[in-house]
Design a protein around this motif. Sequence first.
Motif, PDB file in Angstrom:
ATOM      1  N   VAL A   1     -58.245  44.904  51.074  1.00 25.63           N
ATOM      2  CA  VAL A   1     -57.966  46.339  51.187  1.00 25.63           C
ATOM      3  C   VAL A   1     -58.664  46.912  52.421  1.00 25.63           C
ATOM      4  N   MET A   2     -59.912  46.471  52.663  1.00 27.61           N
ATOM      5  CA  MET A   2     -60.645  46.932  53.850  1.00 27.61           C
ATOM      6  C   MET A   2     -59.927  46.511  55.132  1.00 27.61           C
ATOM      7  N   GLU A   3     -59.321  45.314  55.105  1.00 27.93           N
ATOM      8  CA  GLU A   3     -58.547  44.864  56.267  1.00 27.93           C
ATOM      9  C   GLU A   3     -57.306  45.727  56.459  1.00 27.93           C
ATOM     10  N   TRP A   4     -56.632  46.044  55.361  1.00 32.89           N
ATOM     11  CA  TRP A   4     -55.410  46.847  55.448  1.00 32.89           C
ATOM     12  C   TRP A   4     -55.672  48.258  55.979  1.00 32.89           C
ATOM     13  N   VAL A   5     -56.825  48.818  55.637  1.00 35.08           N
ATOM     14  CA  VAL A   5     -57.130  50.179  56.107  1.00 35.08           C
ATOM     15  C   VAL A   5     -57.828  50.177  57.462  1.00 35.08           C
ATOM     16  N   GLY A   6     -57.992  49.004  58.055  1.00 32.67           N
ATOM     17  CA  GLY A   6     -58.547  48.917  59.396  1.00 32.67           C
ATOM     18  C   GLY A   6     -60.051  48.897  59.492  1.00 32.67           C
ATOM     19  N   LEU A   7     -60.746  48.669  58.378  1.00 31.16           N
ATOM     20  CA  LEU A   7     -62.213  48.646  58.397  1.00 31.16           C
ATOM     21  C   LEU A   7     -62.777  47.229  58.451  1.00 31.16           C
ATOM     22  N   SER A   8     -61.894  46.231  58.540  1.00 31.19           N
ATOM     23  CA  SER A   8     -62.336  44.842  58.567  1.00 31.19           C
ATOM     24  C   SER A   8     -61.352  44.010  59.359  1.00 31.19           C
ATOM     25  N   GLY A   9     -61.851  42.886  59.908  1.00 31.90           N
ATOM     26  CA  GLY A   9     -60.964  41.934  60.528  1.00 31.90           C
ATOM     27  C   GLY A   9     -60.291  41.072  59.480  1.00 31.90           C
ATOM     28  N   ASP A  10     -59.579  40.029  59.932  1.00 34.45           N
ATOM     29  CA  ASP A  10     -58.937  39.136  58.965  1.00 34.45           C
ATOM     30  C   ASP A  10     -59.968  38.177  58.385  1.00 34.45           C
ATOM     31  N   VAL A  11     -59.488  37.206  57.620  1.00 33.62           N
ATOM     32  CA  VAL A  11     -60.391  36.352  56.861  1.00 33.62           C
ATOM     33  C   VAL A  11     -61.272  35.478  57.756  1.00 33.62           C
ATOM     34  N   SER A  12     -60.923  35.326  59.011  1.00 35.72           N
ATOM     35  CA  SER A  12     -61.749  34.540  59.928  1.00 35.72           C
ATOM     36  C   SER A  12     -62.839  35.374  60.594  1.00 35.72           C
ATOM     37  N   ALA A  13     -62.844  36.677  60.341  1.00 37.85           N
ATOM     38  CA  ALA A  13     -63.812  37.571  60.974  1.00 37.85           C
ATOM     39  C   ALA A  13     -65.061  37.727  60.109  1.00 37.85           C
ATOM     40  N   LEU A  14     -66.205  37.933  60.756  1.00 39.47           N
ATOM     41  CA  LEU A  14     -67.461  38.138  60.043  1.00 39.47           C
ATOM     42  C   LEU A  14     -67.403  39.372  59.159  1.00 39.47           C
ATOM     43  N   SER A  15     -66.742  40.430  59.636  1.00 38.76           N
ATOM     44  CA  SER A  15     -66.684  41.689  58.885  1.00 38.76           C
ATOM     45  C   SER A  15     -66.012  41.512  57.534  1.00 38.76           C
ATOM     46  N   PHE A  16     -64.998  40.636  57.452  1.00 42.13           N
ATOM     47  CA  PHE A  16     -64.309  40.396  56.182  1.00 42.13           C
ATOM     48  C   PHE A  16     -65.291  39.880  55.135  1.00 42.13           C
ATOM     49  N   HIS A  17     -66.142  38.937  55.533  1.00 40.04           N
ATOM     50  CA  HIS A  17     -67.069  38.324  54.594  1.00 40.04           C
ATOM     51  C   HIS A  17     -68.265  39.228  54.299  1.00 40.04           C
ATOM     52  N   ILE A  18     -68.597  40.101  55.236  1.00 39.02           N
ATOM     53  CA  ILE A  18     -69.637  41.097  54.947  1.00 39.02           C
ATOM     54  C   ILE A  18     -69.161  42.043  53.849  1.00 39.02           C
ATOM     55  N   TRP A  19     -67.909  42.511  53.971  1.00 38.59           N
ATOM     56  CA  TRP A  19     -67.350  43.349  52.902  1.00 38.59           C
ATOM     57  C   TRP A  19     -67.300  42.582  51.590  1.00 38.59           C
ATOM     58  N   ASP A  20     -66.886  41.310  51.661  1.00 38.39           N
ATOM     59  CA  ASP A  20     -66.802  40.479  50.460  1.00 38.39           C
ATOM     60  C   ASP A  20     -68.170  40.401  49.772  1.00 38.39           C
ATOM     61  N   GLY A  21     -69.219  40.179  50.564  1.00 34.55           N
ATOM     62  CA  GLY A  21     -70.563  40.110  50.006  1.00 34.55           C
ATOM     63  C   GLY A  21     -71.037  41.426  49.436  1.00 34.55           C
ATOM     64  N   LEU A  22     -70.745  42.515  50.124  1.00 40.03           N
ATOM     65  CA  LEU A  22     -71.148  43.836  49.634  1.00 40.03           C
ATOM     66  C   LEU A  22     -70.461  44.165  48.310  1.00 40.03           C
ATOM     67  N   PHE A  23     -69.193  43.827  48.214  1.00 45.30           N
ATOM     68  CA  PHE A  23     -68.463  44.080  46.960  1.00 45.30           C
ATOM     69  C   PHE A  23     -69.025  43.223  45.828  1.00 45.30           C
ATOM     70  N   LYS A  24     -69.384  41.967  46.119  1.00 47.01           N
ATOM     71  CA  LYS A  24     -69.980  41.112  45.094  1.00 47.01           C
ATOM     72  C   LYS A  24     -71.267  41.724  44.552  1.00 47.01           C
ATOM     73  N   LEU A  25     -72.144  42.127  45.467  1.00 47.48           N
ATOM     74  CA  LEU A  25     -73.426  42.700  45.050  1.00 47.48           C
ATOM     75  C   LEU A  25     -73.218  43.991  44.270  1.00 47.48           C
ATOM     76  N   ALA A  26     -72.276  44.828  44.745  1.00 46.73           N
ATOM     77  CA  ALA A  26     -72.018  46.098  44.065  1.00 46.73           C
ATOM     78  C   ALA A  26     -71.478  45.871  42.657  1.00 46.73           C
ATOM     79  N   LEU A  27     -70.572  44.908  42.512  1.00 44.86           N
ATOM     80  CA  LEU A  27     -70.021  44.605  41.188  1.00 44.86           C
ATOM     81  C   LEU A  27     -71.100  44.055  40.259  1.00 44.86           C
ATOM     82  N   PHE A  28     -71.943  43.192  40.794  1.00 37.43           N
ATOM     83  CA  PHE A  28     -72.998  42.579  39.977  1.00 37.43           C
ATOM     84  C   PHE A  28     -73.991  43.632  39.489  1.00 37.43           C
ATOM     85  N   VAL A  29     -74.492  44.435  40.431  1.00 38.43           N
ATOM     86  CA  VAL A  29     -75.464  45.468  40.059  1.00 38.43           C
ATOM     87  C   VAL A  29     -74.818  46.504  39.143  1.00 38.43           C
ATOM     88  N   GLY A  30     -73.596  46.894  39.459  1.00 36.25           N
ATOM     89  CA  GLY A  30     -72.895  47.879  38.634  1.00 36.25           C
ATOM     90  C   GLY A  30     -72.656  47.383  37.223  1.00 36.25           C
TER      91      GLY A  30
END
Length: 315
Positions: free
Chosen positions: A127-156
Amino acid sequence: MRLRNLLLLAAPESVGGQAVIEGVMMRAKDRLAIAVRRPDGEIHVEVRPWFSLTRAPFLRKPFVRGFPVLLETLVNGIKALNFSATQAVDEETDGEITGFHLALTMIVAVGAALGLFVVLPHFFSLVMEWVGLSGDVSALSFHIWDGLFKLALFVGYILAISYVPDIRRVFQYHGAEHKVIWTFESGGLLTPESTRPFSRLHPRCGTAFLLFVLAVSIVLYTFLVPWLLTFYSPSVFLVKHLYIVALKLLLMVPVSCLAYEMIKFAGRYRDNGLCKILCWPGLAMQMLTTKEPDDRQIEVAIAALKGAVGERSAC
Protein backbone atom coordinates in the motif's frame (compact mmCIF):
# COMPACT_ATOMS: atom_id res chain seq x y z
CA MET A 1 18.36 -34.03 48.63
CA ARG A 2 17.51 -30.55 49.86
CA LEU A 3 16.35 -27.99 47.29
CA ARG A 4 19.26 -25.66 48.13
CA ASN A 5 21.68 -28.43 47.13
CA LEU A 6 19.77 -28.89 43.90
CA LEU A 7 20.11 -25.17 43.22
CA LEU A 8 23.87 -25.45 43.54
CA LEU A 9 24.05 -28.42 41.18
CA ALA A 10 21.71 -27.15 38.46
CA ALA A 11 22.93 -24.87 35.69
CA PRO A 12 20.95 -21.62 35.57
CA GLU A 13 20.62 -21.78 31.78
CA SER A 14 18.80 -25.12 32.07
CA VAL A 15 15.72 -23.49 33.62
CA GLY A 16 13.03 -21.72 31.65
CA GLY A 17 9.33 -21.26 31.88
CA GLN A 18 6.02 -20.03 30.57
CA ALA A 19 2.91 -18.56 32.12
CA VAL A 20 -0.26 -20.61 31.62
CA ILE A 21 -3.88 -20.20 32.73
CA GLU A 22 -3.81 -19.65 36.51
CA GLY A 23 -0.36 -21.15 36.66
CA VAL A 24 3.22 -21.54 35.46
CA MET A 25 5.10 -24.16 33.49
CA MET A 26 8.81 -24.60 34.32
CA ARG A 27 11.37 -26.62 32.40
CA ALA A 28 14.66 -27.99 33.74
CA LYS A 29 16.66 -29.95 31.18
CA ASP A 30 14.57 -32.94 30.05
CA ARG A 31 11.53 -32.48 32.30
CA LEU A 32 8.83 -29.91 32.85
CA ALA A 33 6.36 -29.19 35.62
CA ILE A 34 3.04 -27.39 35.31
CA ALA A 35 1.64 -25.86 38.49
CA VAL A 36 -1.95 -24.58 38.46
CA ARG A 37 -4.03 -22.93 41.17
CA ARG A 38 -7.33 -24.81 41.18
CA PRO A 39 -10.63 -23.06 42.01
CA ASP A 40 -10.57 -24.58 45.52
CA GLY A 41 -7.19 -22.90 46.17
CA GLU A 42 -5.08 -26.05 45.94
CA ILE A 43 -1.92 -25.98 43.78
CA HIS A 44 -1.84 -28.98 41.48
CA VAL A 45 1.58 -29.92 40.01
CA GLU A 46 1.99 -32.16 36.98
CA VAL A 47 5.53 -33.36 36.13
CA ARG A 48 6.18 -34.58 32.58
CA PRO A 49 9.12 -35.35 30.27
CA TRP A 50 10.03 -32.53 27.92
CA PHE A 51 8.99 -33.33 24.34
CA SER A 52 12.18 -32.81 22.33
CA LEU A 53 13.01 -32.53 18.65
CA THR A 54 16.74 -32.07 19.29
CA ARG A 55 17.84 -35.50 20.47
CA ALA A 56 19.97 -35.97 17.35
CA PRO A 57 23.41 -34.37 17.88
CA PHE A 58 23.19 -32.44 14.59
CA LEU A 59 19.98 -30.71 15.67
CA ARG A 60 21.69 -29.43 18.83
CA LYS A 61 24.43 -27.61 16.92
CA PRO A 62 24.56 -23.79 17.08
CA PHE A 63 22.72 -22.05 14.21
CA VAL A 64 20.77 -25.27 13.58
CA ARG A 65 19.01 -25.80 16.92
CA GLY A 66 16.94 -22.60 16.91
CA PHE A 67 14.11 -23.76 14.65
CA PRO A 68 13.57 -27.23 16.19
CA VAL A 69 13.77 -25.65 19.67
CA LEU A 70 11.10 -23.17 18.59
CA LEU A 71 8.85 -26.02 17.39
CA GLU A 72 9.31 -28.16 20.49
CA THR A 73 8.69 -25.15 22.73
CA LEU A 74 5.46 -24.51 20.84
CA VAL A 75 4.34 -28.13 21.29
CA ASN A 76 5.14 -28.21 25.01
CA GLY A 77 3.64 -24.75 25.52
CA ILE A 78 0.33 -25.62 23.87
CA LYS A 79 0.12 -28.85 25.89
CA ALA A 80 0.83 -26.91 29.10
CA LEU A 81 -1.80 -24.30 28.28
CA ASN A 82 -4.32 -27.02 27.49
CA PHE A 83 -3.59 -28.83 30.76
CA SER A 84 -3.89 -25.61 32.78
CA ALA A 85 -7.25 -24.88 31.16
CA THR A 86 -8.59 -28.26 32.33
CA GLN A 87 -7.37 -27.65 35.90
CA ALA A 88 -8.38 -24.00 36.35
CA VAL A 89 -12.14 -24.48 35.88
CA ASP A 90 -14.83 -25.88 38.16
CA GLU A 91 -16.61 -27.92 35.52
CA GLU A 92 -15.84 -31.48 34.55
CA THR A 93 -13.86 -31.56 31.31
CA ASP A 94 -13.22 -34.17 28.66
CA GLY A 95 -9.46 -33.99 29.24
CA GLU A 96 -6.66 -32.56 27.15
CA ILE A 97 -6.59 -32.36 23.39
CA THR A 98 -4.24 -34.86 21.77
CA GLY A 99 -3.27 -36.19 18.36
CA PHE A 100 -5.07 -34.60 15.44
CA HIS A 101 -6.64 -31.81 17.49
CA LEU A 102 -3.27 -30.84 18.98
CA ALA A 103 -1.69 -30.78 15.51
CA LEU A 104 -4.59 -28.69 14.20
CA THR A 105 -4.21 -26.24 17.10
CA MET A 106 -0.50 -25.87 16.32
CA ILE A 107 -1.15 -25.31 12.62
CA VAL A 108 -3.75 -22.65 13.35
CA ALA A 109 -1.49 -20.92 15.90
CA VAL A 110 1.54 -20.88 13.59
CA GLY A 111 -0.58 -19.86 10.61
CA ALA A 112 -2.18 -16.98 12.51
CA ALA A 113 1.23 -15.74 13.72
CA LEU A 114 2.79 -15.90 10.27
CA GLY A 115 -0.24 -14.27 8.69
CA LEU A 116 -0.24 -11.43 11.20
CA PHE A 117 3.49 -10.75 11.34
CA VAL A 118 4.75 -11.83 7.89
CA VAL A 119 1.96 -11.67 5.33
CA LEU A 120 0.01 -8.63 6.58
CA PRO A 121 3.05 -6.29 6.93
CA HIS A 122 4.11 -7.19 3.39
CA PHE A 123 0.77 -6.10 1.96
CA PHE A 124 0.73 -2.97 4.13
CA SER A 125 4.11 -2.15 2.54
CA LEU A 126 2.55 -2.68 -0.88
CA VAL A 127 0.00 0.00 0.00
CA MET A 128 2.89 2.36 0.82
CA GLU A 129 4.34 1.62 -2.63
CA TRP A 130 1.00 2.30 -4.32
CA VAL A 131 0.63 5.69 -2.62
CA GLY A 132 4.19 6.65 -3.54
CA LEU A 133 5.77 6.49 -0.08
CA SER A 134 7.95 3.46 -0.83
CA GLY A 135 9.95 1.89 -3.61
CA ASP A 136 9.29 -1.59 -4.95
CA VAL A 137 10.24 -4.79 -3.17
CA SER A 138 13.91 -4.41 -4.13
CA ALA A 139 14.14 -1.01 -2.43
CA LEU A 140 15.31 -0.45 1.15
CA SER A 141 12.26 1.73 1.88
CA PHE A 142 9.88 -1.18 1.19
CA HIS A 143 11.52 -3.30 3.88
CA ILE A 144 11.74 -0.40 6.32
CA TRP A 145 7.96 -0.02 6.05
CA ASP A 146 7.61 -3.80 6.38
CA GLY A 147 9.64 -3.73 9.60
CA LEU A 148 7.77 -0.76 11.02
CA PHE A 149 4.42 -2.44 10.38
CA LYS A 150 5.66 -5.65 12.04
CA LEU A 151 6.73 -3.80 15.17
CA ALA A 152 3.52 -1.76 15.26
CA LEU A 153 1.36 -4.87 14.93
CA PHE A 154 3.33 -6.71 17.60
CA VAL A 155 3.25 -3.88 20.13
CA GLY A 156 -0.37 -3.07 19.32
CA TYR A 157 -1.40 -6.71 19.77
CA ILE A 158 0.31 -6.93 23.17
CA LEU A 159 -1.22 -3.64 24.29
CA ALA A 160 -4.69 -4.69 23.18
CA ILE A 161 -4.71 -8.06 24.95
CA SER A 162 -3.20 -6.57 28.13
CA TYR A 163 -6.58 -4.92 28.81
CA VAL A 164 -8.31 -8.32 28.97
CA PRO A 165 -8.58 -9.25 32.70
CA ASP A 166 -7.77 -12.94 32.17
CA ILE A 167 -4.72 -12.08 30.06
CA ARG A 168 -3.58 -9.61 32.72
CA ARG A 169 -3.55 -12.48 35.22
CA VAL A 170 -1.46 -14.53 32.79
CA PHE A 171 0.96 -11.59 32.61
CA GLN A 172 1.12 -11.60 36.42
CA TYR A 173 2.05 -15.28 36.39
CA HIS A 174 4.61 -14.39 33.72
CA GLY A 175 6.14 -11.93 36.18
CA ALA A 176 6.06 -14.57 38.92
CA GLU A 177 7.87 -17.02 36.65
CA HIS A 178 10.69 -14.54 36.05
CA LYS A 179 11.04 -13.62 39.73
CA VAL A 180 11.32 -17.27 40.73
CA ILE A 181 13.88 -17.99 38.00
CA TRP A 182 15.97 -15.01 39.20
CA THR A 183 15.77 -16.40 42.76
CA PHE A 184 16.80 -19.83 41.51
CA GLU A 185 19.74 -18.44 39.54
CA SER A 186 20.97 -16.42 42.53
CA GLY A 187 20.78 -19.45 44.85
CA GLY A 188 18.21 -17.75 47.07
CA LEU A 189 15.60 -19.37 49.26
CA LEU A 190 12.44 -20.13 47.33
CA THR A 191 9.79 -18.36 49.37
CA PRO A 192 7.41 -15.53 48.34
CA GLU A 193 9.19 -13.19 50.77
CA SER A 194 12.68 -13.77 49.30
CA THR A 195 11.39 -13.91 45.70
CA ARG A 196 9.28 -10.75 45.75
CA PRO A 197 12.19 -8.22 45.50
CA PHE A 198 13.56 -9.72 42.28
CA SER A 199 12.82 -8.18 38.89
CA ARG A 200 9.87 -9.40 36.86
CA LEU A 201 11.99 -8.86 33.70
CA HIS A 202 14.41 -11.48 32.37
CA PRO A 203 16.77 -11.34 29.35
CA ARG A 204 16.03 -14.93 28.23
CA CYS A 205 12.28 -14.36 28.02
CA GLY A 206 10.33 -15.50 24.98
CA THR A 207 9.20 -11.90 24.45
CA ALA A 208 12.84 -10.95 23.87
CA PHE A 209 13.18 -13.88 21.47
CA LEU A 210 10.23 -12.62 19.42
CA LEU A 211 11.81 -9.18 19.19
CA PHE A 212 15.07 -10.75 18.05
CA VAL A 213 13.09 -12.67 15.41
CA LEU A 214 11.49 -9.44 14.19
CA ALA A 215 14.82 -7.59 14.10
CA VAL A 216 16.68 -10.39 12.31
CA SER A 217 13.84 -10.88 9.82
CA ILE A 218 13.91 -7.17 8.91
CA VAL A 219 17.65 -7.31 8.19
CA LEU A 220 17.60 -10.62 6.32
CA TYR A 221 14.54 -9.74 4.24
CA THR A 222 16.10 -6.41 3.27
CA PHE A 223 19.16 -8.05 1.73
CA LEU A 224 18.15 -11.62 0.89
CA VAL A 225 14.80 -11.05 -0.83
CA PRO A 226 16.16 -8.65 -3.52
CA TRP A 227 19.13 -10.99 -4.03
CA LEU A 228 16.91 -14.06 -4.42
CA LEU A 229 14.76 -12.17 -6.93
CA THR A 230 17.80 -11.89 -9.22
CA PHE A 231 17.58 -15.67 -9.72
CA TYR A 232 13.84 -15.84 -10.32
CA SER A 233 11.25 -13.08 -10.40
CA PRO A 234 7.74 -13.81 -11.73
CA SER A 235 6.47 -11.24 -14.21
CA VAL A 236 2.85 -11.35 -13.02
CA PHE A 237 2.38 -8.87 -10.14
CA LEU A 238 0.21 -11.09 -7.90
CA VAL A 239 2.33 -14.20 -8.49
CA LYS A 240 5.49 -12.21 -7.78
CA HIS A 241 4.31 -11.02 -4.40
CA LEU A 242 2.88 -14.40 -3.42
CA TYR A 243 6.29 -15.82 -4.31
CA ILE A 244 8.01 -13.20 -2.13
CA VAL A 245 5.70 -13.98 0.81
CA ALA A 246 6.50 -17.69 0.37
CA LEU A 247 10.22 -16.82 0.44
CA LYS A 248 9.72 -14.88 3.66
CA LEU A 249 7.93 -17.80 5.25
CA LEU A 250 10.77 -20.16 4.31
CA LEU A 251 13.35 -17.69 5.60
CA MET A 252 11.74 -17.91 9.05
CA VAL A 253 13.83 -21.07 9.55
CA PRO A 254 17.25 -19.31 9.38
CA VAL A 255 15.74 -16.24 11.08
CA SER A 256 14.67 -18.27 14.11
CA CYS A 257 18.03 -20.09 14.23
CA LEU A 258 20.00 -16.84 14.22
CA ALA A 259 17.65 -15.13 16.71
CA TYR A 260 17.97 -18.09 19.09
CA GLU A 261 21.77 -17.84 19.11
CA MET A 262 21.55 -14.10 19.73
CA ILE A 263 19.29 -14.47 22.75
CA LYS A 264 21.45 -17.29 24.15
CA PHE A 265 24.54 -15.10 23.77
CA ALA A 266 22.84 -12.05 25.28
CA GLY A 267 21.53 -14.08 28.22
CA ARG A 268 24.87 -15.76 28.92
CA TYR A 269 26.84 -12.49 28.89
CA ARG A 270 24.14 -10.18 30.18
CA ASP A 271 26.66 -8.04 32.11
CA ASN A 272 28.51 -7.19 28.90
CA GLY A 273 27.78 -3.69 27.57
CA LEU A 274 26.87 -4.87 24.07
CA CYS A 275 24.61 -7.59 25.46
CA LYS A 276 22.85 -5.06 27.68
CA ILE A 277 22.07 -3.05 24.55
CA LEU A 278 20.81 -6.19 22.78
CA CYS A 279 18.65 -7.10 25.79
CA TRP A 280 17.16 -3.64 26.34
CA PRO A 281 14.32 -3.79 23.73
CA GLY A 282 13.20 -7.19 25.04
CA LEU A 283 13.27 -6.00 28.64
CA ALA A 284 11.32 -2.88 27.66
CA MET A 285 8.67 -5.03 25.93
CA GLN A 286 8.40 -7.15 29.08
CA MET A 287 7.08 -4.07 30.84
CA LEU A 288 3.93 -4.87 28.84
CA THR A 289 3.99 -8.69 28.94
CA THR A 290 4.66 -9.03 32.67
CA LYS A 291 2.84 -7.57 35.67
CA GLU A 292 3.70 -7.62 39.36
CA PRO A 293 2.40 -10.88 40.84
CA ASP A 294 0.91 -11.40 44.29
CA ASP A 295 2.30 -13.92 46.78
CA ARG A 296 -0.21 -16.62 45.81
CA GLN A 297 0.94 -16.43 42.20
CA ILE A 298 4.59 -16.57 43.30
CA GLU A 299 3.75 -19.69 45.31
CA VAL A 300 2.47 -21.36 42.14
CA ALA A 301 5.66 -20.46 40.24
CA ILE A 302 7.77 -21.84 43.09
CA ALA A 303 5.80 -25.09 43.03
CA ALA A 304 6.40 -25.40 39.28
CA LEU A 305 10.14 -24.85 39.65
CA LYS A 306 10.40 -27.36 42.50
CA GLY A 307 8.61 -29.92 40.36
CA ALA A 308 10.90 -29.24 37.40
CA VAL A 309 14.17 -29.56 39.34
CA GLY A 310 13.06 -32.63 41.24
CA GLU A 311 11.39 -31.51 44.45
CA ARG A 312 7.70 -31.77 43.82
CA SER A 313 5.62 -29.68 46.19
CA ALA A 314 2.03 -28.47 46.48
CA CYS A 315 3.14 -25.58 48.67
